[in-house]
Motif scaffolding. Structure first.
Motif, PDB file in Angstrom:
ATOM      1  N   ASP A 154       3.602  -1.881  -1.810  1.00 50.88           N
ATOM      2  CA  ASP A 154       3.167  -0.587  -2.336  1.00 50.88           C
ATOM      3  C   ASP A 154       2.450   0.297  -1.328  1.00 50.88           C
ATOM      4  O   ASP A 154       2.271   1.496  -1.566  1.00 50.88           O
ATOM      5  N   GLU A 155       1.994  -0.248  -0.210  1.00 53.49           N
ATOM      6  CA  GLU A 155       1.232   0.559   0.732  1.00 53.49           C
ATOM      7  C   GLU A 155       1.303  -0.044   2.126  1.00 53.49           C
ATOM      8  O   GLU A 155       1.643  -1.207   2.300  1.00 53.49           O
ATOM      9  N   TRP A 156       0.997   0.799   3.116  1.00 52.43           N
ATOM     10  CA  TRP A 156       0.905   0.311   4.495  1.00 52.43           C
ATOM     11  C   TRP A 156      -0.172   1.109   5.241  1.00 52.43           C
ATOM     12  O   TRP A 156      -0.474   2.252   4.902  1.00 52.43           O
ATOM     13  N   SER A 181      -0.655   4.992   3.994  1.00 55.55           N
ATOM     14  CA  SER A 181       0.240   5.496   2.957  1.00 55.55           C
ATOM     15  C   SER A 181       0.073   4.664   1.698  1.00 55.55           C
ATOM     16  O   SER A 181       0.139   3.432   1.742  1.00 55.55           O
ATOM     17  N   ARG A 182      -0.133   5.365   0.580  1.00 57.97           N
ATOM     18  CA  ARG A 182      -0.194   4.727  -0.731  1.00 57.97           C
ATOM     19  C   ARG A 182       0.623   5.568  -1.699  1.00 57.97           C
ATOM     20  O   ARG A 182       0.337   6.756  -1.865  1.00 57.97           O
ATOM     21  N   ALA A 183       1.619   4.937  -2.299  1.00 59.99           N
ATOM     22  CA  ALA A 183       2.524   5.670  -3.199  1.00 59.99           C
ATOM     23  C   ALA A 183       3.089   6.873  -2.451  1.00 59.99           C
ATOM     24  O   ALA A 183       3.715   6.718  -1.415  1.00 59.99           O
ATOM     25  N   GLU A 184       2.826   8.103  -2.926  1.00 61.86           N
ATOM     26  CA  GLU A 184       3.356   9.300  -2.285  1.00 61.86           C
ATOM     27  C   GLU A 184       2.351   9.959  -1.336  1.00 61.86           C
ATOM     28  O   GLU A 184       2.655  10.972  -0.724  1.00 61.86           O
ATOM     29  N   THR A 185       1.142   9.405  -1.224  1.00 55.45           N
ATOM     30  CA  THR A 185       0.111  10.041  -0.411  1.00 55.45           C
ATOM     31  C   THR A 185       0.140   9.510   1.020  1.00 55.45           C
ATOM     32  O   THR A 185       0.561   8.383   1.285  1.00 55.45           O
ATOM     33  N   LEU A 186      -0.323  10.366   1.940  1.00 51.25           N
ATOM     34  CA  LEU A 186      -0.422  10.002   3.351  1.00 51.25           C
ATOM     35  C   LEU A 186      -1.746  10.530   3.874  1.00 51.25           C
ATOM     36  O   LEU A 186      -2.102  11.689   3.635  1.00 51.25           O
ATOM     37  N   THR A 232      -2.404  14.405   2.627  1.00 45.47           N
ATOM     38  CA  THR A 232      -1.361  15.102   1.873  1.00 45.47           C
ATOM     39  C   THR A 232      -1.065  14.303   0.612  1.00 45.47           C
ATOM     40  O   THR A 232      -0.912  13.077   0.659  1.00 45.47           O
ATOM     41  N   ALA A 233      -1.015  14.986  -0.523  1.00 45.42           N
ATOM     42  CA  ALA A 233      -0.845  14.317  -1.809  1.00 45.42           C
ATOM     43  C   ALA A 233       0.589  13.881  -2.055  1.00 45.42           C
ATOM     44  O   ALA A 233       0.840  12.987  -2.864  1.00 45.42           O
ATOM     45  N   ASN A 234       1.559  14.509  -1.365  1.00 47.32           N
ATOM     46  CA  ASN A 234       2.962  14.194  -1.600  1.00 47.32           C
ATOM     47  C   ASN A 234       3.707  14.311  -0.277  1.00 47.32           C
ATOM     48  O   ASN A 234       3.877  15.408   0.252  1.00 47.32           O
ATOM     49  N   MET A 235       4.141  13.180   0.268  1.00 47.64           N
ATOM     50  CA  MET A 235       4.844  13.191   1.553  1.00 47.64           C
ATOM     51  C   MET A 235       6.157  13.958   1.478  1.00 47.64           C
ATOM     52  O   MET A 235       6.655  14.440   2.495  1.00 47.64           O
TER      53      MET A 235
END
Length: 293
Positions: A154-156, A181-186, A232-235
């Protein structure tokens, strides 16, 4: 089969452009019960050498039941030739130079970590246009860093340190950097970014937007970004929900297009697509109005 050994093997590899490369391969595979061991050495006529040592326990075809470690060492005196050998040919950039890298990889039943040590010399990066003159190009004498990657499904997170970029007498160094990175966030975090050497290196980048190149050359930014955080909330739409926060010290610029020069500025800034704010915490800030006084 408990052991497979291949020694002094010659491989002939034909690249998509028709070029033929000769590769020397030594390979050793060992199996004792559930223990696995691999050693491999691959070298090409262009001087590229790749060495691998790996060992593990369990079934490697069932990652959730396998644990192991691997060490990879790569030396390439010609990154252009290595790129043609290892990577797809339709990349939008060209890469030339000398590379020495070491990589440590660990896998533990679905959890992985990776550590990297990289040094590159005489690096040339440019667009992949067929024209003799590329539209953009970067020439660097040295790039070095150490990095560590931790990842789950789920994350890196990438932790980098001792980042160094140099060309001629110009040297830009950042002690620590983290990319997560978690889900769509960076999210990017960095510490200790010196602006003057960064500006000096960017000034030599061929193809930089003319307006930006003029601004950097005229402003001549100096000082340090003590901490930097970019989120950023959405990559998939990074231009929509981004946020930048930074603490800076001893910030200075030269006058530019009627705007005054700055000296000895310290403080905090926050920027978003909707606007931003700056909080100054300087004892003796200076504004320079050379065209007025």
């Amino acid at each position: 089969v408990e052991q497979v050994a291949l020694t002094d093997n010659l491989l002939k590899l034909t690249l998509p452009n028709g070029e033929v490369r000769d590769l020397d391969l030594d390979l050793l595979l060992l199996r004792t019960g559930s223990d696995r061991h691999v050693e491999a050495n691959l070298s090409s006529t262009t001087g590229t050498r790749i060495s691998v040592i790996a060992q593990g326990m369990g079934d490697p075809f069932r990652p959730e039941l396998f644990s192991g470690d691997a060490y990879l060492e790569v030396h390439s005196p010609d990154l252009g030739a290595a790129r043609a050998l290892l990577l797809e040919q339709n990349l939008p950039w060209r890469l030339e130079g000398v590379l020495d890298s070491r990589l440590w990889f660990n896998w533990d039943r679905g959890q992985s970590s990776l550590a990297l040590q990289l040094i590159a010399h005489d690096l040339q990066v440019a667009d992949a246009a067929l024209a003799s003159e590329p539209t953009w190009a970067v020439a660097l004498d040295r790039v070095a860093l150490q990095a560590r990657l931790q990842s789950t499904p789920d994350e890196w997170t990438v932790f980098a340190q001792d980042i160094e970029v140099g060309t001629g007498a110009k040297r830009f160094a950042v002690p620590k950097l983290q990319l997560e990175s978690r889900a769509e966030t960076l999210q990017l975090r960095a510490q200790g970014i010196p602006l003057e050497p960064l500006n000096a290196i960017l000034a030599d980048v061929k193809g930089l937007a003319p307006g930006l190149q003029e601004a950097l050359s005229t402003l001549h930014p100096r000082g340090d970004v003590v901490t930097l955080q970019v989120h950023t909330a959405n990559m998939r739409e990074p231009a929509v929900g981004w946020e930048v926060e930074a603490n800076f010290e001893n910030l200075a610029t030269d006058p530019f297009q009627g705007a005054p020069g700055l000296e000895s500025l310290s403080g905090y800034t926050r920027l978003t697509p909707a606007g931003g704010s700056v909080l100054l915490d300087s004892q003796m800030p200076v504004l320079d109005f050379p065209t007025v006084f």
